[in-house]
Motif scaffolding. Structure first.
Motif, PDB file in Angstrom:
ATOM      1  N   PRO A   1      73.073  42.812  51.653  1.00  0.00           N
ATOM      2  CA  PRO A   1      72.252  43.892  51.104  1.00  0.00           C
ATOM      3  C   PRO A   1      73.063  45.094  50.621  1.00  0.00           C
ATOM      4  CG  PRO A   1      72.065  43.815  53.495  1.00  0.00           C
ATOM      5  CD  PRO A   1      72.796  42.573  53.085  1.00  0.00           C
ATOM      6  N   ASP A   2      74.289  45.256  51.120  1.00  0.00           N
ATOM      7  CA  ASP A   2      75.118  46.385  50.700  1.00  0.00           C
ATOM      8  C   ASP A   2      76.120  46.003  49.614  1.00  0.00           C
ATOM      9  OD1 ASP A   2      73.905  48.140  52.466  1.00  0.00           O
ATOM     10  OD2 ASP A   2      75.286  47.650  54.091  1.00  0.00           O
ATOM     11  N   LEU A   3      75.878  44.894  48.936  1.00  0.00           N
ATOM     12  CA  LEU A   3      76.766  44.435  47.877  1.00  0.00           C
ATOM     13  C   LEU A   3      77.136  45.581  46.938  1.00  0.00           C
ATOM     14  CD1 LEU A   3      78.135  42.217  46.104  1.00  0.00           C
ATOM     15  CD2 LEU A   3      75.901  41.927  44.981  1.00  0.00           C
ATOM     16  N   GLY A   4      78.436  45.814  46.815  1.00  0.00           N
ATOM     17  CA  GLY A   4      78.902  46.812  45.863  1.00  0.00           C
ATOM     18  C   GLY A   4      78.798  48.241  46.322  1.00  0.00           C
ATOM     19  N   VAL A   5      78.340  48.491  47.550  1.00  0.00           N
ATOM     20  CA  VAL A   5      78.255  49.860  48.062  1.00  0.00           C
ATOM     21  C   VAL A   5      79.637  50.262  48.581  1.00  0.00           C
ATOM     22  CG1 VAL A   5      77.221  51.386  49.774  1.00  0.00           C
ATOM     23  CG2 VAL A   5      75.826  49.636  48.647  1.00  0.00           C
ATOM     24  N   HIS A   6      80.193  51.347  48.039  1.00  0.00           N
ATOM     25  CA  HIS A   6      81.548  51.760  48.399  1.00  0.00           C
ATOM     26  C   HIS A   6      81.520  52.728  49.579  1.00  0.00           C
ATOM     27  CE1 HIS A   6      81.698  50.455  44.254  1.00  0.00           C
ATOM     28  NE2 HIS A   6      83.015  50.413  44.290  1.00  0.00           N
ATOM     29  N   ARG A   7      82.533  52.620  50.421  1.00  0.00           N
ATOM     30  CA  ARG A   7      82.716  53.624  51.454  1.00  0.00           C
ATOM     31  C   ARG A   7      84.201  53.688  51.805  1.00  0.00           C
ATOM     32  NH1 ARG A   7      80.120  49.195  53.955  1.00  0.00           N
ATOM     33  NH2 ARG A   7      81.290  48.296  55.709  1.00  0.00           N
ATOM     34  N   LEU A   8      84.589  54.772  52.459  1.00  0.00           N
ATOM     35  CA  LEU A   8      85.953  54.940  52.930  1.00  0.00           C
ATOM     36  C   LEU A   8      85.950  54.886  54.449  1.00  0.00           C
ATOM     37  CD1 LEU A   8      87.135  57.812  50.557  1.00  0.00           C
ATOM     38  CD2 LEU A   8      87.855  55.425  50.475  1.00  0.00           C
ATOM     39  N   GLU A   9      86.837  54.075  55.025  1.00  0.00           N
ATOM     40  CA  GLU A   9      86.906  53.922  56.473  1.00  0.00           C
ATOM     41  C   GLU A   9      88.361  53.941  56.924  1.00  0.00           C
ATOM     42  OE1 GLU A   9      84.928  50.393  57.737  1.00  0.00           O
ATOM     43  OE2 GLU A   9      82.942  51.046  57.043  1.00  0.00           O
ATOM     44  N   ALA A  10      88.557  54.189  58.202  1.00  0.00           N
ATOM     45  CA  ALA A  10      89.905  54.162  58.774  1.00  0.00           C
ATOM     46  C   ALA A  10      89.954  53.446  60.108  1.00  0.00           C
ATOM     47  CB  ALA A  10      90.437  55.584  58.930  1.00  0.00           C
ATOM     48  N   ASP A  11      88.820  52.872  60.553  1.00  0.00           N
ATOM     49  CA  ASP A  11      88.758  52.208  61.859  1.00  0.00           C
ATOM     50  C   ASP A  11      88.524  50.712  61.694  1.00  0.00           C
ATOM     51  OD1 ASP A  11      88.982  54.696  63.171  1.00  0.00           O
ATOM     52  OD2 ASP A  11      86.831  55.037  62.947  1.00  0.00           O
ATOM     53  N   GLY A  12      88.682  49.989  62.800  1.00  0.00           N
ATOM     54  CA  GLY A  12      88.391  48.561  62.810  1.00  0.00           C
ATOM     55  C   GLY A  12      89.281  47.786  61.853  1.00  0.00           C
ATOM     56  N   ALA A  13      88.660  46.917  61.033  1.00  0.00           N
ATOM     57  CA  ALA A  13      89.419  46.134  60.064  1.00  0.00           C
ATOM     58  C   ALA A  13      90.141  47.031  59.079  1.00  0.00           C
ATOM     59  CB  ALA A  13      88.484  45.174  59.331  1.00  0.00           C
ATOM     60  N   ALA A  14      89.575  48.200  58.792  1.00  0.00           N
ATOM     61  CA  ALA A  14      90.235  49.148  57.898  1.00  0.00           C
ATOM     62  C   ALA A  14      91.553  49.617  58.497  1.00  0.00           C
ATOM     63  CB  ALA A  14      89.321  50.336  57.617  1.00  0.00           C
ATOM     64  N   ALA A  15      91.571  49.844  59.801  1.00  0.00           N
ATOM     65  CA  ALA A  15      92.796  50.293  60.462  1.00  0.00           C
ATOM     66  C   ALA A  15      93.885  49.234  60.354  1.00  0.00           C
ATOM     67  CB  ALA A  15      92.511  50.627  61.924  1.00  0.00           C
ATOM     68  N   ALA A  16      93.504  47.961  60.501  1.00  0.00           N
ATOM     69  CA  ALA A  16      94.487  46.884  60.389  1.00  0.00           C
ATOM     70  C   ALA A  16      95.068  46.831  58.975  1.00  0.00           C
ATOM     71  CB  ALA A  16      93.846  45.553  60.758  1.00  0.00           C
ATOM     72  N   ALA A  17      94.206  46.993  57.978  1.00  0.00           N
ATOM     73  CA  ALA A  17      94.686  46.987  56.599  1.00  0.00           C
ATOM     74  C   ALA A  17      95.597  48.175  56.328  1.00  0.00           C
ATOM     75  CB  ALA A  17      93.507  46.981  55.630  1.00  0.00           C
ATOM     76  N   LEU A  18      95.245  49.336  56.858  1.00  0.00           N
ATOM     77  CA  LEU A  18      96.089  50.515  56.683  1.00  0.00           C
ATOM     78  C   LEU A  18      97.432  50.341  57.368  1.00  0.00           C
ATOM     79  CD1 LEU A  18      93.429  53.332  57.177  1.00  0.00           C
ATOM     80  CD2 LEU A  18      94.805  52.980  55.115  1.00  0.00           C
ATOM     81  N   SER A  19      97.430  49.660  58.513  1.00  0.00           N
ATOM     82  CA  SER A  19      98.661  49.497  59.280  1.00  0.00           C
ATOM     83  C   SER A  19      99.697  48.680  58.533  1.00  0.00           C
ATOM     84  CB  SER A  19      98.356  48.838  60.623  1.00  0.00           C
ATOM     85  OG  SER A  19      99.532  48.587  61.350  1.00  0.00           O
ATOM     86  N   ASP A  20      99.258  47.585  57.894  1.00  0.00           N
ATOM     87  CA  ASP A  20     100.246  46.751  57.201  1.00  0.00           C
ATOM     88  C   ASP A  20     100.214  46.914  55.687  1.00  0.00           C
ATOM     89  OD1 ASP A  20      98.087  45.192  56.277  1.00  0.00           O
ATOM     90  OD2 ASP A  20      98.334  43.684  57.824  1.00  0.00           O
TER      91      ASP A  20
END
Length: 349
Positions: A145-164
């Motif tokens: 239902p949120d297809l294409g809805v943009h947001r900025l995150e820094a926790d969870g899976a976002a934190a892992a992506a930021l780390s590497d």
């Protein structure tokens, strides 16, 4: 510590991303629709990796690069369909089949890429995030239902992506979500504003790196001499690291051609966190500096002489050799011929 900036602010390096963002801004200013295609995942050997983009205006040539030219025409057609429908979509191009159909299609790689293609509103949301979301992850659901809805995150899976620093697609509550880390530009500190620094600064700026030219000779620190520089600084060499605050997304190259200045820069940067610390000139000169500093074993932590062994002659070629070595070091590669790699050109996505 005086810091000297270009008189009209830092010039904008003409990188691929800069060109794409500028083009999107110009289209938006004219009220013209557009689509944005983003590579979100890959399999096998592909020309580009996740995060590569193609901006598609409703008329005219696309801006950017996702495949080296073999898919851009088809993606542009899909992008204009998305503009017309106003609905985002994902699309996959699978080039893994080893048959005449694939090679006859003119594809240069034997892999698969998945793209997320979004119409004007989503494209502008992505562009806005790319411009201002530094330090966070751009998160885009690719289904549900949120297809294409943009947001900025820094926790969870976002934190892992930021780390590497690696974009990825993750399954979250049975939905596929694209995470793209928005990291600050890679920074290059060029300690020495001599003639041979000019092509190095230009080539690094063309990659989109934030280049800081450092020299006590403030008269050399001008936009006319270094049009690609983002910043100029003239600290005392002994205090250069304190003034410039390097981190693990920073490379420094010592090339003042003055022994006393270089040894002062070396003493300042030697124990700081850096992605790369290179010293121009013969190895023996660097070893002598380290002996005077009292750190003879530190030679193993330096890239001295700086640059890949490509037989470089003259400032332009030496700059290529240094840029190539920095890329190899920061990507965890040897810098040798690809034919000797014995595996895929790119690391697994």
């Amino acid at each position: 510590m005086p810091t000297i900036s270009p008189p009209n602010g830092p010039p904008d390096p003409v990188s691929e991303l800069t060109a794409l963002l500028d083009a999107a801004g110009a289209l938006a200013a004219r009220g013209q629709p557009m689509a944005l295609a983003t590579v979100v995942s890959t399999r096998g050997s592909t020309y580009r990796r996740a995060g590569a983009r193609l901006l598609i205006p409703v008329e005219g040539e696309p801006i950017g690069n996702i495949s080296g030219g073999c898919l851009e025409g088809d993606v542009a057609r899909i992008g204009r369909e998305v503009i017309a429908s106003g609905e985002p979509r994902t699309v996959e191009f699978d080039m893994t089949a080893d048959d005449d159909a694939v090679w006859g299609y003119g594809l240069g790689c034997n892999g698969a890429i998945e793209l997320f293609v979004e119409p004007t509103a989503g494209a502008l949301e992505s562009v806005g995030a790319l411009r201002s979301g530094e330090g966070a992850c751009l998160v885009i659901p690719l289904s549900g239902p949120d297809l294409g809805v943009h947001r900025l995150e820094a926790d969870g899976a976002a934190a892992a992506a930021l780390s590497d620093g690696t974009p990825r697609v993750e399954e979250v509550a049975s939905e596929r979500v694209f995470y793209e880390p928005l990291l600050p530009p890679f920074r290059l500190l060029v300690c020495g504003a001599g003639h041979d620094a000019i092509p190095l600064v230009r080539q690094a700026a063309e990659l989109g790196w934030q280049v800081v030219v450092v020299d006590v000779r403030s008269a050399l620190l001008t936009s006319e001499r270094f049009p690609g520089a983002a910043e100029f600084a003239d600290p005392n060499p002994e205090a250069a690291a304190d003034a410039l605050a390097p981190d693990l997304r920073t490379a420094a190259i010592l090339m003042s051609h003055n022994y006393l200045r270089d040894i002062a820069y070396l003493r300042s940067f030697l124990d700081r966190p850096l992605a790369y610390l290179g010293v121009l000139g013969p190895r023996g000169r660097t070893e002598q500096m380290l002996a005077e500093i009292g750190a003879p074993d530190a030679i193993s932590r330096l890239h001295a002489p700086a640059g890949l062994d490509i037989g470089a002659e003259g400032p332009e070629e030496v700059a290529h050799a240094i840029i190539g070595e920095i890329l190899a070091v920061t990507r965890g590669r040897s810098g040798g011929p690809l034919r000797d790699r014995g595996g895929p050109i790119h690391d697994p996505a």
